[in-house]
Structures are given as C-alpha cells and as structure tokens.
Design a protein around this motif. Structure first.
Motif, mmCIF file in Angstrom:
data_model
loop_
_atom_site.group_PDB
_atom_site.id
_atom_site.type_symbol
_atom_site.label_atom_id
_atom_site.label_comp_id
_atom_site.label_asym_id
_atom_site.label_seq_id
_atom_site.Cartn_x
_atom_site.Cartn_y
_atom_site.Cartn_z
ATOM 1 N N THR A 1 0.839 -1.200 0.000
ATOM 2 C CA THR A 1 0.000 0.000 0.000
ATOM 3 C C THR A 1 0.872 1.247 0.000
ATOM 4 O OG1 THR A 1 -0.129 0.042 2.414
ATOM 5 C CG2 THR A 1 -1.905 -1.115 1.235
ATOM 6 N N ARG A 2 0.306 2.311 -0.543
ATOM 7 C CA ARG A 2 1.004 3.601 -0.535
ATOM 8 C C ARG A 2 1.327 4.042 0.886
ATOM 9 N NH1 ARG A 2 -1.812 8.005 -4.508
ATOM 10 N NH2 ARG A 2 -0.342 7.769 -6.194
ATOM 11 N N SER A 3 0.377 3.815 1.811
ATOM 12 C CA SER A 3 0.580 4.269 3.192
ATOM 13 C C SER A 3 1.779 3.580 3.837
ATOM 14 C CB SER A 3 -0.683 4.058 4.028
ATOM 15 O OG SER A 3 -1.046 2.697 4.044
ATOM 16 N N LEU B 1 4.361 2.237 2.119
ATOM 17 C CA LEU B 1 5.525 2.698 1.365
ATOM 18 C C LEU B 1 5.978 4.077 1.844
ATOM 19 C CD1 LEU B 1 7.503 2.077 -0.927
ATOM 20 C CD2 LEU B 1 5.900 3.213 -2.482
ATOM 21 N N ASP B 2 5.019 4.945 2.180
ATOM 22 C CA ASP B 2 5.352 6.293 2.657
ATOM 23 C C ASP B 2 6.118 6.279 3.980
ATOM 24 O OD1 ASP B 2 4.195 7.395 0.424
ATOM 25 O OD2 ASP B 2 2.309 7.916 1.425
ATOM 26 N N PHE C 1 11.377 3.770 -6.395
ATOM 27 C CA PHE C 1 9.993 3.718 -6.855
ATOM 28 C C PHE C 1 9.927 4.224 -8.294
ATOM 29 C CE2 PHE C 1 5.985 6.058 -7.475
ATOM 30 C CZ PHE C 1 5.079 5.029 -7.304
ATOM 31 N N LYS D 1 7.084 5.209 -11.223
ATOM 32 C CA LYS D 1 5.669 5.433 -11.511
ATOM 33 C C LYS D 1 5.254 4.680 -12.767
ATOM 34 C CE LYS D 1 3.961 9.673 -9.617
ATOM 35 N NZ LYS D 1 3.346 10.944 -9.897
ATOM 36 N N HIS E 1 -0.063 2.322 -8.964
ATOM 37 C CA HIS E 1 0.566 3.631 -9.146
ATOM 38 C C HIS E 1 2.035 3.539 -9.523
ATOM 39 C CE1 HIS E 1 -3.027 5.584 -7.723
ATOM 40 N NE2 HIS E 1 -3.052 4.726 -6.728
ATOM 41 N N VAL F 1 2.505 -0.916 -6.229
ATOM 42 C CA VAL F 1 2.028 0.026 -5.214
ATOM 43 C C VAL F 1 0.566 0.357 -5.505
ATOM 44 C CG1 VAL F 1 2.372 2.291 -4.162
ATOM 45 C CG2 VAL F 1 4.346 0.968 -4.968
ATOM 46 N N ASP G 1 -3.414 1.798 -3.642
ATOM 47 C CA ASP G 1 -3.950 2.672 -2.593
ATOM 48 C C ASP G 1 -4.344 1.906 -1.350
ATOM 49 O OD1 ASP G 1 -3.738 5.214 -3.775
ATOM 50 O OD2 ASP G 1 -5.501 4.815 -5.007
#
Length: 163
Positions: free
Chosen positions: A12-14, A16-17, A24, A26, A44, A64, A66
C-alpha cells in the motif's frame, strides 16, 4: 502476509510512505485484479523492496496500490524467487537463499485482518440482514469473524460472531 493465491507482491502507498530510500518507478494506466476476479486495483508504480526474513535479506518488486486489507502481500513471485516452502504440517515457512542459506519462520496462530462488506447495505431500524464479507485471503483453513466491540457499542449494533 504471504498469499499463494496472489501472483504478484503488493504494497500500500501508506506503508511505502513510512519506508525510507525505497526506489519507486511510476506507472500509468495499470491495474491489478484481485483473486475474486471482480475487484480491480489501480497500480501507481513499482517499488523495489528489501524484506528481511530473520537474518536473510530478500528483494522483490512490489506493485504500489492505494488500499488492501493488509499493507503488504508477498505473492508467488517472491515465493518462487526464494524457493519458499510452506510446511502446513509443521506450521512454518522455509526459505532458501543462494548466498545466505536457509531459515524458517513459524506461522502466527492468531492474526487479525480487516473484513469488508462485499456489497453496501442500509438497514432500517429493528431489521436484520445476512451479509457477505470479503477479507484479504485467497484461502484459509479456518476464519472466524469477530466484530469490533467498541464500534458496535458506539453504533448500537448487534453483530454476532461467525465462522
């Protein structure tokens, strides 16, 4: 979580952040289809992850997305790369790395995963409805649904446990 029903690794993006210095790339107009064959996730990009299993570093490209029911799913791409064996009888995962050797990890016996309604439902006061739930598992020997007590109290709901 390892999911042998997943062909690819997802993050998930969360999550990964929260990681630092993860390469990464895109992507545009790519989607991933979940095991239910009807849920499509927008991809993404691709992150290059290093995941340690005990002392052994493993590397994998992860799509990746959401949202998932869990922040990271290690798919069959990771399992094949590291000759992962899932030993059900012994309740453990064994991994072989060409440079670092072998290691094993015992299964978690009690793990909590979020469940979601398969379809939206609106209830009238004093009514009941049996619903279908989805969870981020392609298969399981036994799954027990236990509703969150604080949520039920706050919303004045009675939701029984289910298998």
């Amino acid at each position: 979580m390892i999911d042998t029903g997943a062909t690819h690794t997802l993050i998930t993006r969360s999550l990964l952040d929260t990681l630092t210095d993860v390469p990464f790339t895109k992507t545009t107009s790519v989607s991933a289809l979940l095991g239910d064959a009807s849920t499509a996730l927008c991809v993404h990009g691709v992150a290059q992850l290093c995941i340690y299993v005990n002392h052994i570093p493993t590397f994998i490209s992860a799509y990746v997305v959401d949202s998932l029911g869990i922040n990271l799913i290690l798919g069959m791409d990771w399992c094949r790369t590291y000759d992962v064996q899932i030993r059900i009888r012994h309740q453990k995962l064994c991994l072989r790395h060409s440079h670092y050797g072998s290691t094993s990890v015992s299964f978690l016996h009690n793990a909590s995963l979020p469940a979601r309604l398969a379809h939206s439902v609106q209830l009238q006061p004093l009514h009941e409805h049996v619903v279908q739930l989805t969870a981020p598992l392609s298969s399981a020997l036994q799954v027990i649904f236990t509703p969150a007590p604080t949520f039920c109290q706050r919303k004045h709901l009675f939701i029984p446990d289910a298998v």
